[in-house]
Motif scaffolding. Structure first.
Motif, PDB file in Angstrom:
ATOM      1  N   MET B 142       0.876  -1.137  -0.007  1.00  0.00           N
ATOM      2  CA  MET B 142       0.110  -0.032  -0.015  1.00  0.00           C
ATOM      3  C   MET B 142       0.998   1.109  -0.011  1.00  0.00           C
ATOM      4  SD  MET B 142      -3.142   1.095   3.023  1.00  0.00           S
ATOM      5  CE  MET B 142      -4.253  -0.298   2.182  1.00  0.00           C
ATOM      6  N   PRO B 143       0.974   1.992  -0.934  1.00  0.00           N
ATOM      7  CA  PRO B 143       1.783   3.403  -0.929  1.00  0.00           C
ATOM      8  C   PRO B 143       1.271   3.962  -0.036  1.00  0.00           C
ATOM      9  CG  PRO B 143       0.398   3.252  -3.162  1.00  0.00           C
ATOM     10  CD  PRO B 143       0.087   1.923  -2.218  1.00  0.00           C
ATOM     11  N   PHE B 145       1.400   7.396  -0.435  1.00  0.00           N
ATOM     12  CA  PHE B 145       0.181   8.528  -1.040  1.00  0.00           C
ATOM     13  C   PHE B 145      -0.950   8.087  -1.379  1.00  0.00           C
ATOM     14  CE2 PHE B 145       1.216   6.392  -5.354  1.00  0.00           C
ATOM     15  CZ  PHE B 145       2.381   5.811  -5.110  1.00  0.00           C
ATOM     16  N   TRP B 146      -1.387   6.720  -0.999  1.00  0.00           N
ATOM     17  CA  TRP B 146      -2.758   6.424  -0.992  1.00  0.00           C
ATOM     18  C   TRP B 146      -3.206   6.191   0.524  1.00  0.00           C
ATOM     19  CZ3 TRP B 146      -5.477   0.969  -1.280  1.00  0.00           C
ATOM     20  CH2 TRP B 146      -6.810   1.526  -1.479  1.00  0.00           C
TER      21      TRP B 146
END
Lengths: 276, 310
Positions: B142-143, B145-146
């Motif tokens: 899960m990045p 930035f998300w």
């Protein structure tokens, strides 16, 4: 064949399936996308999910699902191109360092040390900010850092294999260095390189999305999951669907590739340096 | 121990010099005219000449390199083109916020990852183990930035528990720290699990069991002390990832740290500031890695003896 099929683990299957879907989306985007990803319909801007537009519309009234499908092209292009270039260059550097040793090894490995002193995507952020935002510069920036992992693997393998009997025998028979590398040494180090490559594709896709999120990667109006996330973030209060959909796409693909990398590593019994 | 220390310190010198050189080259070997890139094509020739002179770009490259290194030794990284203030002053103002965020992220991730990883290792193949490891894989995929916008949407917009952005008390710190620390928590949890599993198979653990020691004593005294050693290296390496990750996390939460400073500098093409931020972040990473290595040598005698033998 039956033995091979029964050996396929669930993570391997799930990972391979997700990768195939990603490549499929990228290849057949014009046929799969329900709408033109660049078509602007201002009267429908920020509209939520509906039957006609499953993932809703963005701030310019473009279909989010179609942009996600087209965005897969950027991810596939960056992922595979970066890994391909890094694979070839890193293997070459690792072979030169491990096989010839001495000053050449020192120079290459000190270069590796210096590149490893830049954490995460810091170097890529710096390079793309200097060279200008574009997909080509993103790939270049990721390659500057990305070859290091392959070089380290290959060097370690070459050092281990250099004195093995089959390599000594081939050298005694007068086999040339290039042939020795390609025919005798390379096949013996393919497993860890494939594992590294699988995680490398995931890393490159994440990095491209991160750079595009910062405005340093794919430029509008071209759809990229990272830039879609950045656009969506500004409308988080009113249209969370703009953020949810591209984020889910990135996470699913990276999760799939991590599943695949994990499963391949277990299958090949590779000990890998790095996050895991 | 002394010679191990000296050896490690000496090995760090070329890396530090190499990093400084590479950062210098990045700015000075831009294809085309760096002044034109900074000011744009429409800039007046007089402005270009003035900037070229201010940056010392009119001098031979070796001379520029020499004065760059000399400036670095004196803590002089030049002046910001936009703010007309010394880069070191700007970094001094923003670095504490980044350090605060990074350390908070590290603390949160260790508080989650260590117990989760240890329990997973002790109860291998249990429901806990499977679910923790799936969550860990999710965490690393899960990045940030998300995750950041997602956390803002749930906890700030929907529930109203935390502020959306900015810097203030603990409430401002929690979401950015969780965003930044999530992937490290995932990595450390998996590393801890595999390390515990490896130690549990050691002969000395079997001996401890044969002696009739309680399971709790075996885990606390024999397993954890050895299993957490490799975890320390991962924590040290992850510190760098946190520093780099803070660039994106700070942008999401408008956290006034080095990342925000760097992204703003990138947007305004303020290259002396970009150069200063890159230098400070990478030097911090080198320093933390060096400290981790030294700490490892202190904790594990095998490392320092091996170092001396080499």
């Amino acid at each position: 064949m039956k033995g091979f099929v029964s050996n396929i683990s669930a993570p391997l299957l799930v990972g391979a399936l997700i990768l195939s879907v990603l490549v499929g989306l990228a290849l057949f985007a014009p046929w799969l996308a329900p709408h033109d990803p660049s078509e602007i319909r201002l009267e429908a801007k920020l509209a939520g999910p509906s039957r006609a537009h499953l993932f809703g519309m963005d701030a310019l009234g473009r279909d989010v699902l179609s942009r996600i499908i087209y965005g897969a092209r950027v991810s596939v292009l960056v992922g595979f191109t970066t890994v391909g270039i890094c694979f070839v260059f890193g293997t070459l550097m690792g072979f030169l360092a491990g096989y010839y040793g001495g000053a050449l090894d020192e120079v290459i490995m000190r270069g590796v040390d210096i590149l490893l002193a830049f954490p995460g995507i810091l170097l890529a952020i710096t390079l793309t900010s200097i060279l200008g935002p574009s997909l080509r510069n993103v790939i270049f920036a990721l390659c500057v850092m990305g070859w290091v992992g392959y070089a380290r693997i290959v060097r370690a393998q070459v050092l281990a294999l250099r004195e093995s009997e089959f390599v000594l025998a081939a050298r005694a028979l007068g086999v040339r260095d290039t042939r020795l590398l390609l025919r005798h040494i390379f096949p013996n180090m393919l497993a860890p390189l494939i594992v590294e490559g699988t995680f490398g594709i995931a890393g490159a896709i994440l990095a491209e999305a991160g750079l595009s999120f910062l405005g340093l990667g794919t430029q509008p109006p071209a759809p990229s999951w990272g830039s879609m996330l950045n656009e969506g973030r500004q409308f988080l209060f009113v249209s969370p669907h703009m953020t949810l959909a591209p984020g889910m796409a990135i996470m699913t693909v990276v999760l799939g590739l991590n599943f695949l990398g994990d499963a391949l590593r277990d299958r090949f019994d590779v000990k890998r340096e790095g996050p895991w | 121990m002394h010679s191990y220390l000296v050896r490690r310190l000496l090995l760090a010198v070329p890396v530090v010099l190499g990093v400084a050189t590479l950062v210098f080259l990045l700015i000075h070997l831009i294809p085309g005219d760096p002044v034109e890139i900074m000011l744009g094509e429409s800039a007046l020739p007089a402005d270009r000449d003035a900037l070229r002179e201010a940056l010392g770009l009119d001098r031979p490259i070796l001379e520029q390199y020499g004065s760059f290194l000399w400036g670095l030794c004196r803590g002089d990284l030049g002046d910001s083109l936009q703010q007309r203030r010394p880069v070191t002053t700007l970094i001094r103002e923003h670095y504490p916020a980044t350090l605060e965020l990074t350390l908070a992220a590290m603390l949160i991730s260790l508080l989650i990852a260590l117990p989760a990883g240890i329990l997973s290792g002790i109860r291998q193949y249990s429901v806990w183990d499977h679910s923790t490891m799936f969550l860990a894989l999710l965490g690393v995929s899960m990045p940030n930035f998300w995750l950041g916008p997602l956390l803002i949407w749930v906890f700030s917009i929907q529930l109203g528990w935390f502020p959306v952005s900015g810097k203030g008390g603990l409430a401002h710190l929690l979401l950015p720290a969780l965003t930044l620390g999530a992937s490290m928590a995932a990595i450390v949890a998996r590393m801890t699990r595999s390390s515990v599993l490896e130690v549990l198979r050691e002969d000395y653990v079997m001996t401890a069991r044969a002696k009739g020691l309680s399971e709790a004593r075996i885990i606390l005294k024999h397993v954890l002390r050895n299993a957490l050693l490799p975890v320390l290296t991962v924590v040290g390496l992850q510190f760098g990832a946190l520093l780099a990750g803070s660039i994106i996390t700070e942008t999401i939460f408008s956290w006034p740290g080095l990342g925000t400073l760097m992204v703003k500098a990138i947007q305004t093409r303020d290259y002396p500031v970009v150069q200063g931020c890159v230098l400070v972040i990478s030097m911090s990473y080198v320093l933390v890695n060096l400290l981790t290595d030294l700490l490892y040598g202190v904790i594990d005698p095998r490392i320092r003896y091996e170092g001396i033998r080499e």
